[in-house]
Design a protein around this motif. Structure first.
Motif, PDB file in Angstrom:
ATOM      1  N   THR A  87      39.385  45.801  85.738  1.00 36.82           N
ATOM      2  CA  THR A  87      38.759  46.980  86.346  1.00 36.82           C
ATOM      3  C   THR A  87      39.800  47.823  87.081  1.00 36.82           C
ATOM      4  O   THR A  87      39.579  49.014  87.302  1.00 36.82           O
ATOM      5  CB  THR A  87      37.634  46.568  87.315  1.00 36.82           C
ATOM      6  OG1 THR A  87      38.116  45.565  88.206  1.00 36.82           O
ATOM      7  CG2 THR A  87      36.422  46.046  86.554  1.00 36.82           C
ATOM      8  N   THR A 267      32.450  47.453  86.427  1.00 38.73           N
ATOM      9  CA  THR A 267      31.900  48.665  87.011  1.00 38.73           C
ATOM     10  C   THR A 267      31.225  49.431  85.893  1.00 38.73           C
ATOM     11  O   THR A 267      31.853  49.734  84.873  1.00 38.73           O
ATOM     12  CB  THR A 267      32.986  49.532  87.662  1.00 38.73           C
ATOM     13  OG1 THR A 267      33.583  48.808  88.735  1.00 38.73           O
ATOM     14  CG2 THR A 267      32.388  50.819  88.214  1.00 38.73           C
ATOM     15  N   THR A 280      29.109  48.322  90.801  1.00 42.39           N
ATOM     16  CA  THR A 280      30.228  47.394  90.640  1.00 42.39           C
ATOM     17  C   THR A 280      29.750  46.004  91.017  1.00 42.39           C
ATOM     18  O   THR A 280      29.140  45.817  92.069  1.00 42.39           O
ATOM     19  CB  THR A 280      31.425  47.786  91.524  1.00 42.39           C
ATOM     20  OG1 THR A 280      31.944  49.053  91.085  1.00 42.39           O
ATOM     21  CG2 THR A 280      32.540  46.747  91.420  1.00 42.39           C
TER      22      THR A 280
END
Length: 387
Positions: A87, A267, A280
């Protein structure tokens, strides 16, 4: 006589302290503020004005926000510092995406691929083949390819320079929980972020048309040498419906990740009825599908109950876009936040070796980067490191 003198002095000191103006005394308002609002540093689930949150949320940290307003609708340990895995590539993309035109071409060399951590997730880039920038970004977004990340980082002047620029970008976004050690999100001691920061990266990234287009792309043809290509598929299971999951209606991205240290992180963003929500989810306790299932459950709740929710915080505006600076303080709930460990050993690259000039050019924001070295660590269930 001495005793009476001491008593008189003590009394005088007491009167002096009592006579001090209130502004001179310590107060709660003088304490460092938490980015996005003090409730986001509290332990436990934060929600106001609505009920019925999903009952089986196992993530160590999560956050749900409205993308347009920036209002945080609900959260759990939003500023808890955890390993971000891939991420973190959202920050990488937000930092570098506009530096190269999509049609720019780059012939990959052995040096471009020499410093990829062993066992990384790869899209399959080979030396001697020429790729467009668009194809490299497809490798980053769809396959989470650390080889594509490192090629772009070398095009940007090297890994050290890229790491410094990413850290400076995090500071501008007021993502103060984030400490960047590598550009790819791979497991390194001290590489940390938070649900709050990752949501900031997603929100700002999605404002860019290219970022938005890449993260919602399901498949693409990728060069294999000569005129040959092979198909790559996005690893976002809510986008593709892979691994027994159905696609999520209205999903527009954003980025997933897995490493042995981070576990699963994700996310996601979805739009329904003209409203876009961001979620998230970090480190759920269950299997690899749980990060998507818990994201979908929070999105469902947000679209169903979000209109009656009163915000518990806000996603701040970048300093470069006129955002008010928040005092540079880590979250108040240190007990729930992971500390930054001291890095040991030597990484496959020396992040700041020979990069003094590059860091100096980057300005004050880049000075926030702590001088650390990192070692690769962790393998996935199949014995491979992942990014």
């Amino acid at each position: 006589m001495r005793d009476s003198t001491r008593l008189t002095r003590r009394a005088a000191l007491g009167l002096t302290a009592a006579a001090l103006p209130l502004s001179a005394a310590p107060s709660a308002s003088a304490a460092p503020r938490v980015v996005g609002g003090e409730r986001l540093a509290r332990d436990g689930i934060q929600v106001r004005g609505a009920t019925g949150l999903p009952g089986k949320l196992t993530a160590r940290s999560w956050l749900l926000a409205d993308a347009a307003s920036g209002e945080v609708l609900a959260s759990y340990r939003a500023h808890r510092r955890l390993a971000p895995a891939s991420t973190l590539k959202m920050l990488f993309a937000d930092t570098l995406l506009k530096k190269f035109a999509r049609t720019d071409r780059h012939r990959v060399t052995d040096a471009d691929l020499a410093d990829i951590p062993y066992g990384s997730s790869l899209v399959g880039i080979k030396p001697g083949i020429t790729y467009t920038v668009e194809q490299l970004w497809q490798g980053v977004f769809l396959r989470s390819g650390n080889d594509a990340v490192h090629v772009l980082a070398h095009m940007n002047g090297g890994v050290a320079r890229t790491v410094a620029e990413m850290q400076a970008r995090a500071e501008d976004l007021q993502a103060l929980d984030t400490h960047v050690v590598s550009p790819d999100g791979f497991d390194h001691p001290g590489q940390l972020s938070s649900a709050y920061d990752l949501t900031l990266f997603a929100r700002h990234g999605l404002a860019d048309d290219d970022f938005r287009a890449y993260c919602r792309t399901r498949t693409a043809d990728f060069p294999a040498g000569g005129k040959k290509t092979f198909q790559i598929q996005n690893t976002d299971r809510l986008l593709t419906g892979a691994w027994g999951l159905g696609t999520y209606d209205g999903l527009i991205g954003v980025k997933n990740g897995y490493t042995s240290d981070a576990g699963n992180t994700f996310t996601g963003a979805a739009t329904r009825g003209g409203r876009t929500l961001l979620v998230t989810v970090m480190h759920p306790a269950n299997g690899s599908n749980a990060v998507y299932e818990e994201t979908a459950a929070l999105l469902d709740w947000g679209f169903d109950r979000g209109s009656s929710v009163r915000p518990v915080g806000t996603l701040v505006t970048p300093l470069s876009e006129g955002g008010a600076p928040t005092p540079a303080a880590r979250p108040a709930q240190e007990a729930a936040s992971a500390p930054v460990p001291a890095a040991k050993g030597t990484s496959s690259w020396r992040l700041l070796e020979g990069a003094t000039g590059a860091v100096a050019v980057l300005g004050a924001g880049a000075l926030a980067l702590r001088r650390r070295r990192a070692t690769t660590a962790g393998t996935d269930r199949k014995g491979r490191h992942r990014g």
